[in-house]
Enzyme design. Sequence first.
Site, short mmCIF file in Angstrom:
data_model
loop_
_atom_site.label_atom_id
_atom_site.label_comp_id
_atom_site.label_asym_id
_atom_site.label_seq_id
_atom_site.Cartn_x
_atom_site.Cartn_y
_atom_site.Cartn_z
CD GLU B 30 -3.02 -0.83 2.33
OE1 GLU B 30 -4.02 -1.56 2.29
OE2 GLU B 30 -2.82 0.00 3.22
CD GLU B 41 -3.39 7.94 7.76
OE1 GLU B 41 -3.08 6.96 8.49
OE2 GLU B 41 -3.94 7.80 6.65
#
Lengths: 417, 262
Positions: B30, B41
């Site tokens: 990824e 995040e």
Amino acid sequence: MSQPDTKFGEYGGQYVPEALMPAIEELTDAYRRYVLNNEAGFMDEFSERIEDFGGRPTPLQRAEQLSSRYGVDVYLKREDLLHGGAHKLNNALGQVLLAKYMGKERIIAETGAGQHGTATAMAAAHLDMPCEIYMGRRDINRQRPNVFRMRLNGAEVNPVDIGRGTLKEAISETMRDWATTVETTHYVIGSVVGPAPFPAMVRDFHAVISEEIRSQTAAKLGCLPGSVVACAGGGSNTMGAFAEFLGEDDVDLYAVEAGGSSLTVDEEAGVAPHSASLSTGEEGVLHGARTKLLQDRHGQIMESHSVSSGLDYSGVGPQLSHLVDEERVTPVDVGDDDALEAFHRLSQDEGIIPALETAHAFGFLETTLGPDGDGSVEFEEPVVVNVSGRGDKDLEAAIEETEARELENAPDMEVFE
Amino acid sequence: MPYLAAGDPDFESSLEYVEALAAGGADVIELGLPFSEPIAEGPTIQQAVVRSLEGGMTPERFFEFVAALDVDVPLVCMTYYNLIYQYGDEPVRSFVERAAEVGIEGVVVPDLPAEEADLLREACDEFGLDLIFIVAPTTAGDRLDRIMERVSGYVYVQARLGVTGARESLSDHTEETLARLEEYDVPKAVGFGISTGEHAASVVEAGADGVIVGSALIEIIAEGHETDDSTAAVAERIESLARELKAGAIEGGQRRPRPERT
């Protein structure tokens, strides 16, 4: 049964991490039941509390000096007199109460100028809910009085250090907290931004502003306002002041954005020296909604700027974006210098020290109707300006910014030894 | 299935790090295309995003990056919706077309729930890309069905609530979520908080088909960047963690109770 608005034309929607979607569905359901349909008498309790605790209704006052200066009838909607010193309590109290009805145990919120954080901390104390506020480090330094107020009301204030440390980063960080604690926590978003149902729900809690304007102009003057003027960052006081008049085509609506120091953009540095997303932004997706944004050509969000922390945001409420596209709302902008000058004028001429955010709305009157005005707007009368907040929180910043500019109408700021 | 932010801390080093992942046995990689507001995040990946953006990463540079990679592993692009929406002349379609052209095989978009994904689903179908959705510990019932109807490639199982970041221990949510997904015939990759070979083994033993590891790998890059280590030395450490994770995953598969023959 009334249903929530989730999209405004192409704007709005729900662009959030999957982990938050179940909570947003739950909130949508609670908003529909309690707010839109007054289940369990929720709205009755809200109205009672915003009167008794908040001090509603706020007055509509004729501005004698401004009316004669500009040759038009100017009225002030005094949201600065709401408990806490800004319109923000309408939404904060509404959402904290809603969180209670939903059985949530904890409140989190972001804040820019600290007005929403303060209002949320007060509402959480009033309704006995633990409360944490996220605030950018730069804003903490610009708005210290509000940090103390939040802490006095028992809230924890968490500084956000990433990025430039303003509202945009504070919202991102609050969303991260929410994604972790979503099962027990409600995120009291502070403006008409974010994923649906927030833009519609926050508007509805603030709509009391324009409902009162309508009945007050009717009672005092026997008419509707000709123009309503409100400053716009995310757009909560703007939508609150406009909501009731959206269907009244004879009422002109002006959203005054922060023109900052300039409307030109430094794309290399990723900085827009202003916060005028309605006038200059492009459609995109930020913080859960499709709306007009300050972004570079790749879609990276740009840092905004304004002398007032509360307008310093790269996005704007999706419904405002739609209303601007539909030409129902006219976006205009006022720069830092004109806002500061207006801050002093309102303080001296009317005896009202406005928030720097609010000062932008008055700067618009001066730049169009004042002695050096450009005459670009013909105002329908009466003109109602929403005094979204008072300026006590801004004194330090205002003095500093005034000294840096040597403004003509500023008082002598030298401190007595 | 490792994750790195492309261009962290710079274009050339990042190419070597991704190639090290492939050498370490990654089955899918990824690649993050950094967005200025990465709301899903944690601090580790936020810092990677900052380093990469400061290094000049843009969507077009990202595609050049992918084209320049010398790896024989399927690549999935992870990014936020605004970048997909703004790229090129046709919102969403231009991005997916260009991604397919450079050899990207799938996309994951953390701020795009299934409800808003029709346009992207259409473009992915047109250009033959997989659209991977995230399933959270809070996802159940009708929502889960709706997501599983739209997903392709694999489903990204979020092991815990919150944001990305390496953790000491595994979440109790993992097994529950995997159990909810058992009836769906889509490979399940578990991410959020996995940092060691032992974690990988437990997750695969619990029924996952893959493990996604980002922050633990990015911490190696961050440390190397701070101490000014050579790219080769950092790449070696990345490859070695990739190996450990792969071995853990294989070990977990062997520990899994064998299905009874009937």
